[in-house]
Scaffold this motif. Structure first.
Motif, PDB file in Angstrom:
ATOM      1  N   ILE A 121       0.777  -1.065  -0.109  1.00 20.85           N
ATOM      2  CA  ILE A 121       0.086  -0.095  -0.084  1.00 20.85           C
ATOM      3  C   ILE A 121       0.841   1.238   0.084  1.00 20.85           C
ATOM      4  O   ILE A 121       2.205   1.013   0.631  1.00 20.85           O
ATOM      5  N   SER A 123       0.362   4.322   1.334  1.00 22.16           N
ATOM      6  CA  SER A 123       0.211   5.136   2.571  1.00 22.16           C
ATOM      7  C   SER A 123       1.028   4.506   3.801  1.00 22.16           C
ATOM      8  O   SER A 123       0.720   4.567   4.719  1.00 22.16           O
ATOM      9  N   SER A 126       4.505   3.504   9.757  1.00 20.10           N
ATOM     10  CA  SER A 126       5.548   3.174  10.666  1.00 20.10           C
ATOM     11  C   SER A 126       6.035   1.698  10.077  1.00 20.10           C
ATOM     12  O   SER A 126       7.022   1.151  10.396  1.00 20.10           O
ATOM     13  N   ASN A 127       4.963   0.959   9.349  1.00 20.00           N
ATOM     14  CA  ASN A 127       5.307  -0.371   9.097  1.00 20.00           C
ATOM     15  C   ASN A 127       5.195  -0.574   7.341  1.00 20.00           C
ATOM     16  O   ASN A 127       4.954   0.509   6.940  1.00 20.00           O
ATOM     17  N   ILE A 137      -4.892  -8.125   4.434  1.00 19.80           N
ATOM     18  CA  ILE A 137      -3.773  -7.305   4.598  1.00 19.80           C
ATOM     19  C   ILE A 137      -2.791  -7.792   5.590  1.00 19.80           C
ATOM     20  O   ILE A 137      -3.080  -8.184   6.636  1.00 19.80           O
ATOM     21  N   LYS A 139       0.627  -6.937   7.645  1.00 16.62           N
ATOM     22  CA  LYS A 139       1.375  -5.892   7.958  1.00 16.62           C
ATOM     23  C   LYS A 139       2.823  -6.684   8.257  1.00 16.62           C
ATOM     24  O   LYS A 139       2.947  -7.418   9.163  1.00 16.62           O
ATOM     25  N   ALA A 167     -10.796  -5.479  12.659  1.00 20.19           N
ATOM     26  CA  ALA A 167     -10.861  -6.306  11.533  1.00 20.19           C
ATOM     27  C   ALA A 167     -10.150  -7.750  12.194  1.00 20.19           C
ATOM     28  O   ALA A 167      -9.133  -7.814  12.730  1.00 20.19           O
ATOM     29  N   GLN A 310      -6.310   6.022  12.811  1.00 17.49           N
ATOM     30  CA  GLN A 310      -6.270   4.745  13.162  1.00 17.49           C
ATOM     31  C   GLN A 310      -7.715   4.229  13.171  1.00 17.49           C
ATOM     32  O   GLN A 310      -7.814   3.246  13.935  1.00 17.49           O
TER      33      GLN A 310
HETATM   34  N1  LIG Z   1      -8.056  -4.067   7.835  1.00 18.77           N
HETATM   35  C1  LIG Z   1      -7.843  -2.800   7.049  1.00 18.77           C
HETATM   36  N2  LIG Z   1      -8.687  -2.745   5.638  1.00 18.77           N
HETATM   37  C2  LIG Z   1      -8.404  -1.605   4.999  1.00 18.77           C
HETATM   38  N3  LIG Z   1      -7.144  -0.950   5.003  1.00 18.77           N
HETATM   39  C3  LIG Z   1      -6.470  -0.973   6.072  1.00 18.77           C
HETATM   40  C4  LIG Z   1      -6.814  -2.141   7.396  1.00 18.77           C
HETATM   41  N4  LIG Z   1      -5.713  -1.983   8.036  1.00 18.77           N
HETATM   42  C5  LIG Z   1      -4.937  -1.203   7.704  1.00 18.77           C
HETATM   43  N5  LIG Z   1      -5.454  -0.466   6.600  1.00 18.77           N
HETATM   44  C6  LIG Z   1      -4.980   0.775   5.886  1.00 18.77           C
HETATM   45  O1  LIG Z   1      -3.543   0.684   6.032  1.00 18.77           O
HETATM   46  C7  LIG Z   1      -2.988   1.767   6.477  1.00 18.77           C
HETATM   47  C8  LIG Z   1      -1.610   1.275   7.472  1.00 18.77           C
HETATM   48  O2  LIG Z   1      -2.124   0.435   8.462  1.00 18.77           O
HETATM   49  P1  LIG Z   1      -1.580   0.575  10.197  1.00 18.77           P
HETATM   50  O3  LIG Z   1      -2.016  -0.552  10.797  1.00 18.77           O
HETATM   51  O4  LIG Z   1      -1.879   1.899  10.599  1.00 18.77           O
HETATM   52  O5  LIG Z   1      -0.064   0.717   9.618  1.00 18.77           O
HETATM   53  P2  LIG Z   1       1.164   1.429  10.420  1.00 18.77           P
HETATM   54  O6  LIG Z   1       1.650   0.478  11.676  1.00 18.77           O
HETATM   55  O7  LIG Z   1       2.458   1.392   9.478  1.00 18.77           O
HETATM   56  O8  LIG Z   1       0.807   2.537  10.809  1.00 18.77           O
HETATM   57  C9  LIG Z   1      -3.971   2.349   7.583  1.00 18.77           C
HETATM   58  O9  LIG Z   1      -3.848   3.680   7.466  1.00 18.77           O
HETATM   59  C10 LIG Z   1      -5.406   2.177   6.533  1.00 18.77           C
HETATM   60  O10 LIG Z   1      -5.360   3.127   5.539  1.00 18.77           O
END
Ligand SMILES: Nc1ncnc2c1ncn2[C@@H]1O[C@H](COP(=O)(O)OP(=O)(O)O)[C@@H](O)[C@H]1O
Ligand SMILES: O=P(O)(O)O[C@H]1O[C@H](CO)[C@@H](O[C@H]2O[C@H](CO)[C@@H](O)[C@H](O)[C@H]2O)[C@H](O)[C@H]1O
Length: 446
Positions: A121, A123, A126-127, A137, A139, A167, A310
């Motif tokens: 993705i 955007s 941090s990860n 998805i 991570k 989720a 978040q």
């Molecule tokens: N279950 C999900 N369904 C749809 N989009 C998701 C989901 N989880 C994360 N995202 C998208 O991925 C982005 C990064 O996820 P996040 O868990 O906040 O990662 P990080 O730890 O890198 O900040 C979120 O801002 C969101 O847009």
């Protein structure tokens, strides 16, 4: 195998220059003094070779482990951008395989569809997250914390008690580091139609700002109903965490430690960001007043870094994601039992951010500033109202814990001052002007 070892040597030699350019690298504040491999797993031994690598990054007296996925490809060794290669990670999770001590597992009773390609993705924060089809998805945690990651632990616990505002966790990747099973990846249900709260809130603010004669409750994009439902969702997640993992009452020592931690963070941040200096006396006073909070204060597992980025709005309501806590905070602090009001404060800060970030870099416009404040007040009140409606009896109504909530909000704003200083200096005025407003210590130009 020699090919894999040559690749690792080459990549490790390039990392001191490459890491600081990555969005997810959390150590941009100091030079890298050395990088050494901690754990190497060959996932694919043919062209191209694919290696899972954990390295230790040394920056003076700081040493932190980072995760990489590298491939023997001409221009770019970072394999997270290669859909075919990342597809292998999902296949391994689907098959429940173990490769060189790296355990790919699906959650009990869950069946994963193999054969999908992994799309990184854009955007990424941090990860690094990879989306497979419209279902999953994954991570990949970049900076690793030894042991199980709180993101997985808390979401698993929430799923077990049937929480509807997350989720579904579907799988994980775990490797041994420092003698402990360490989470390096987490697979979850992907919500393809979800919109994040930040995008929704800032659209609503923009609508209000273009309507110079109408008030927040009169324009089409009013967010207050959503803010109230979001408050209910956050309170429900807190109640679910309490059901899953319990809650306690903070004693005088806990409160004292919390006050001291806020004062220490203030001292630390003001040493790096002199713009905070004028507010120090008022901030200290606000932190010390937290001791005067009447009644018992509940502590439990919380989200820890809650803001509008978040939370995701789906057709079924609001979901919370990313239960890792503040990326810069030590793991002990992130996994400690804390007041749920910290999450409430984080979200209140975020409403203030959404309203005021549109004023950054604009010449002073009194009308827009009044509008921003109006939007922020309306949505903060709606969120708190929603929270109070669904709060557990142990936590109660946040509005009855005024001193504590104010202290937590200011503590978060101090954290944001450090975050903006290090990441987006042009946004520094956003938390600074909030601190000025809340403490009544004069205004800061946006
Ligand atoms: N279950 C999900 N369904 C749809 N989009 C998701 C989901 N989880 C994360 N995202 C998208 O991925 C982005 C990064 O996820 P996040 O868990 O906040 O990662 P990080 O730890 O890198 O900040 C979120 O801002 C969101 O847009
Ligand atoms: O999402 P992360 O876990 O990486 O959180 C960090 O980055 C956030 C910015 O992306 C930062 O949040 C601050 O800015 C947001 C707007 O971009 C705002 O909604 C938040 O209220 C504000 O705190 C977060 O603090 C930081 O930990």
């Amino acid at each position: 195998m020699t090919e894999a070892h040559d690749l690792v040597d080459k990549v490790v030699a390039e990392l001191p220059a490459w890491l600081p350019e990555q969005r997810w690298f959390g150590g941009k504040d100091r030079p890298i003094t050395s990088v050494r491999p901690l754990r190497t797993t060959v996932l694919r031994d043919g062209a191209p070779v694919l290696v899972h690598l954990v390295v230790e990054v040394e920056q003076g007296d700081r040493r932190e482990p980072y995760q990489l996925l590298v491939a023997d490809q001409p221009d770019n060794h970072d394999a997270t951008g290669d859909p075919e290669l990342t597809g292998l990670l999902l296949d391994l999770i689907a098959e429940g395989r173990e490769v060189g001590g790296l355990v790919f597992a699906h959650e009990p009773g869950v069946e994963i569809q193999a054969g999908l390609r992994g799309r990184r993705i854009t955007s990424e924060q941090s990860n690094t997250s990879l989306v497979f089809g419209s279902q999953y998805i994954l991570k990949l945690f970049r900076k690793l914390t030894f042991g199980e990651n709180p993101d997985l632990v808390l979401q698993r616990a929430l799923h077990e008690v049937g929480c509807e505002h997350i989720a579904q966790p579907l799988g994980s990747i775990t490797g041994e580091l420092d003698g402990r099973g360490t989470t390096v990846g987490m697979l979850q249900q992907f919500l393809p139609d979800a919109v994040d709260g930040w995008a929704m809130a800032t659209t609503s603010v923009r609508d209000l700002m273009t309507e110079r004669d109408l008030h927040a409750d009169e324009v089409g994009g009013d967010f207050a109903g959503e803010a109230q439902r979001l408050g209910q969702a956050v309170a429900t997640v807190h109640a679910d965490l309490e059901r899953a993992l319990g809650a306690e009452h903070a004693d005088a020592d806990d409160i004292e430690r919390s006050v001291q931690a806020m004062v220490t963070r203030l001292d630390d941040v003001v040493a790096r960001v002199p713009e905070l200096e004028p507010y120090v006396p008022a901030l200290r006073e606000a932190f010390e007043q937290a001791r005067d909070t009447p009644g018992a204060v509940a502590i439990q597992h919380i989200h820890g870094d809650l803001h509008l980025g978040q939370v995701l709005r789906t057709v079924h309501g609001w979901l919370l994601i990313d239960f890792e806590g503040e990326p810069g905070a030590p793991i002990d602090e992130r996994t400690a039992l804390r007041s749920p009001l910290r999450d409430v404060a984080g979200m209140l800060r975020s409403f203030d951010y959404a309203a005021h970030q549109l004023l950054v870099g604009r010449p002073e416009d009194h009308q827009l500033a009044v509008r921003a404040l109006e939007w922020s007040r309306r949505n903060r009140a709606a969120f708190t109202q929603g929270y109070a409606e669904s709060a557990s009896q142990t936590v109660g109504d946040p509005r009855e814990r005024g001193y504590l909530l104010r202290a937590f909000e200011l503590d978060k704003a101090v954290y944001e001052v450090a975050y903006e200083h290090a990441n987006r200096p042009e946004w520094l005025t956003v938390p600074l002007s909030s601190i000025a407003r809340i403490t009544g210590e004069g205004a800061v130009q946006s």
